[in-house]
Enzyme design. Structure first.
Site, mmCIF file in Angstrom:
data_model
loop_
_atom_site.group_PDB
_atom_site.id
_atom_site.type_symbol
_atom_site.label_atom_id
_atom_site.label_comp_id
_atom_site.label_asym_id
_atom_site.label_seq_id
_atom_site.Cartn_x
_atom_site.Cartn_y
_atom_site.Cartn_z
ATOM 1 N N ASP A 168 0.926 -1.322 0.315
ATOM 2 C CA ASP A 168 0.055 0.218 0.456
ATOM 3 C C ASP A 168 0.855 1.256 0.193
ATOM 4 O O ASP A 168 0.937 1.875 1.272
ATOM 5 C CB ASP A 168 -0.708 -0.025 1.305
ATOM 6 C CG ASP A 168 -2.161 0.805 0.853
ATOM 7 O OD1 ASP A 168 -2.345 1.444 0.235
ATOM 8 O OD2 ASP A 168 -2.894 1.200 2.539
ATOM 9 N N GLU A 183 -6.246 5.029 -9.368
ATOM 10 C CA GLU A 183 -7.117 5.975 -8.671
ATOM 11 C C GLU A 183 -7.608 6.807 -9.181
ATOM 12 O O GLU A 183 -7.303 7.679 -9.583
ATOM 13 C CB GLU A 183 -7.348 6.391 -7.238
ATOM 14 C CG GLU A 183 -8.278 7.046 -6.909
ATOM 15 C CD GLU A 183 -8.355 6.191 -5.470
ATOM 16 O OE1 GLU A 183 -9.603 7.210 -4.630
ATOM 17 O OE2 GLU A 183 -7.304 5.328 -4.820
ATOM 18 N N LYS A 202 -9.255 1.753 -10.151
ATOM 19 C CA LYS A 202 -9.756 2.118 -8.562
ATOM 20 C C LYS A 202 -10.561 3.235 -8.628
ATOM 21 O O LYS A 202 -10.158 4.533 -8.784
ATOM 22 C CB LYS A 202 -8.096 2.620 -7.777
ATOM 23 C CG LYS A 202 -8.641 2.649 -5.676
ATOM 24 C CD LYS A 202 -7.556 2.784 -5.589
ATOM 25 C CE LYS A 202 -7.107 2.617 -3.787
ATOM 26 N NZ LYS A 202 -5.457 2.286 -2.992
ATOM 27 N N THR A 249 -13.067 1.213 -4.154
ATOM 28 C CA THR A 249 -12.262 0.963 -2.913
ATOM 29 C C THR A 249 -13.215 1.888 -1.779
ATOM 30 O O THR A 249 -14.091 2.237 -2.338
ATOM 31 C CB THR A 249 -10.931 2.285 -2.913
ATOM 32 O OG1 THR A 249 -10.490 2.160 -2.023
ATOM 33 C CG2 THR A 249 -11.518 3.866 -3.862
ATOM 34 N N PHE A 308 -12.019 -1.592 4.469
ATOM 35 C CA PHE A 308 -11.500 -0.679 4.563
ATOM 36 C C PHE A 308 -11.660 -1.668 6.185
ATOM 37 O O PHE A 308 -12.067 -1.183 6.579
ATOM 38 C CB PHE A 308 -10.976 0.719 4.464
ATOM 39 C CG PHE A 308 -10.523 1.682 3.196
ATOM 40 C CD1 PHE A 308 -10.663 -0.005 2.452
ATOM 41 C CD2 PHE A 308 -10.255 2.772 3.774
ATOM 42 C CE1 PHE A 308 -10.288 1.264 0.764
ATOM 43 C CE2 PHE A 308 -10.318 3.139 2.209
ATOM 44 C CZ PHE A 308 -9.472 3.110 1.952
#
Length: 318
Positions: A17, A96, A132, A156, A178
């Site tokens: 990450d 993203e 993303k 996400t 998450f």
């Protein structure tokens, strides 16, 4: 003795990450994932001046409105970093879509197509990239369109079973529930203390994992946003886990047995298959204060960092 990281890698695909290219080269993960916050940190570090300078030089040759030029330079930076990351990992790189497009299906699809085209020009095929997207209703609809076109997506800012169920129905390739941010919300609202086993973020991901496996859903579950290694250990066996470099290093240095916690062969109770239309999805989110608040908060945070990145680009273009 085998490290806990090596034991984890035996049952779970480990994803880094981070947007820091040198860190990815050092850690050698299967995949890596970035977001506007990580990209901003990488640019601010000054370690990648050559990539930034190339994008700025390219941008100075563009015609058009200033905001449009800045946006295109920002996109070029994302693809430039993603290209270097793709050279450093054998698997996928997540790129993203701008967080300020989280409620615009058409614009999200257009941005994703442009990313895939830009990667193709650099010799990076769509099979190496995940687009993303925030797991809003509009984002999930965009993912559904992209998946039909053979463009794989990573949804996400996912905090609830309702989001996970809608992503499954849309045929999303991968979701990123998450963990740490769910813990943050419950701790802020007076919950705890928690162990790795009772951590509400861990409980949420385990429930989503069980739901997917019970119903034969092929969408990959990739736990994200960890606050400590206990959360990671409690999800050993999850399809994938995206972990910060600091926690990867901690697991690499840790010895002891790391038992597998999740397995498709040992599925806990899971609800019947959910099929949510827009009204049902929005109502389910409205009933879940944590998911609603953390989704909104996450989008705002990513937009803030995206704006900071654009401001840096604007200053340097001038």
């Amino acid at each position: 003795m085998t490290s806990k990281l090596d034991q984890l890698k035996a049952v779970t695909v480990v994803v880094a990450d981070t947007g820091d290219i040198e860190t990815v080269r050092r850690l050698k993960p299967q995949d890596c994932t970035t977001n506007p916050t990580l990209l901003l940190k990488a640019v601010q570090s000054g370690a990648y001046a050559a990539i930034v300078d190339e994008a700025l030089s390219w941008g100075r040759k563009l015609d058009g409105a200033r905001d449009e030029v800045i946006s295109r330079v920002s996109d070029r930076l994302a693809v430039s970093f993603g290209t270097e990351l793709a050279k450093a990992v054998p698997g996928r790189v997540s790129t993203e879509v701008d967080a300020d497009l989280s409620f615009d299906t058409e614009a999200t699809v257009a941005k994703a197509r442009a990313f895939i085209s830009d990667y193709a020009e650099r010799g990076i095929g769509r099979d190496r990239i995940l687009i993303k997207i925030a797991a809003t209703w509009e984002g999930i609809r965009a993912a559904e369109i992209l998946q039909r076109e053979g463009i794989d997506t990573n949804l996400t800012l996912l905090f609830s079973l309702a989001q996970a169920a809608a992503c499954a129905d849309a045929g999303v390739f991968l979701i990123s529930p998450f963990v740490g941010r769910i813990l943050d919300w419950h701790a802020k609202n007076g919950g705890g203390p928690y162990t790795g086993e009772t951590d509400p973020g861990v409980v949420s991901v385990r429930a989503i994992y069980a739901y997917y496996k019970r119903h034969g859903i092929k969408t990959v579950v990739m736990g994200a946003s960890f606050r400590n290694s206990a959360e990671i250990e409690a999800l050993a066996g999850c399809d994938r886990l995206t972990i910060s470099p600091a926690l990867i290093d901690e697991l690499a240095a840790a010895e002891g047995t790391l038992p597998r916690a999740l397995s498709p062969d040992a599925i806990a109770d899971a609800p019947d298959r959910l099929h949510l239309n827009e009204a049902a999805f929005r109502f389910a989110m409205n009933e879940d204060a944590m998911a609603t608040e953390k989704l909104s908060e996450g989008i705002r945070a990513f937009v803030k960092d995206l704006r900071s990145l654009r401001a840096m680009i604007g200053e340097q273009l001038s």
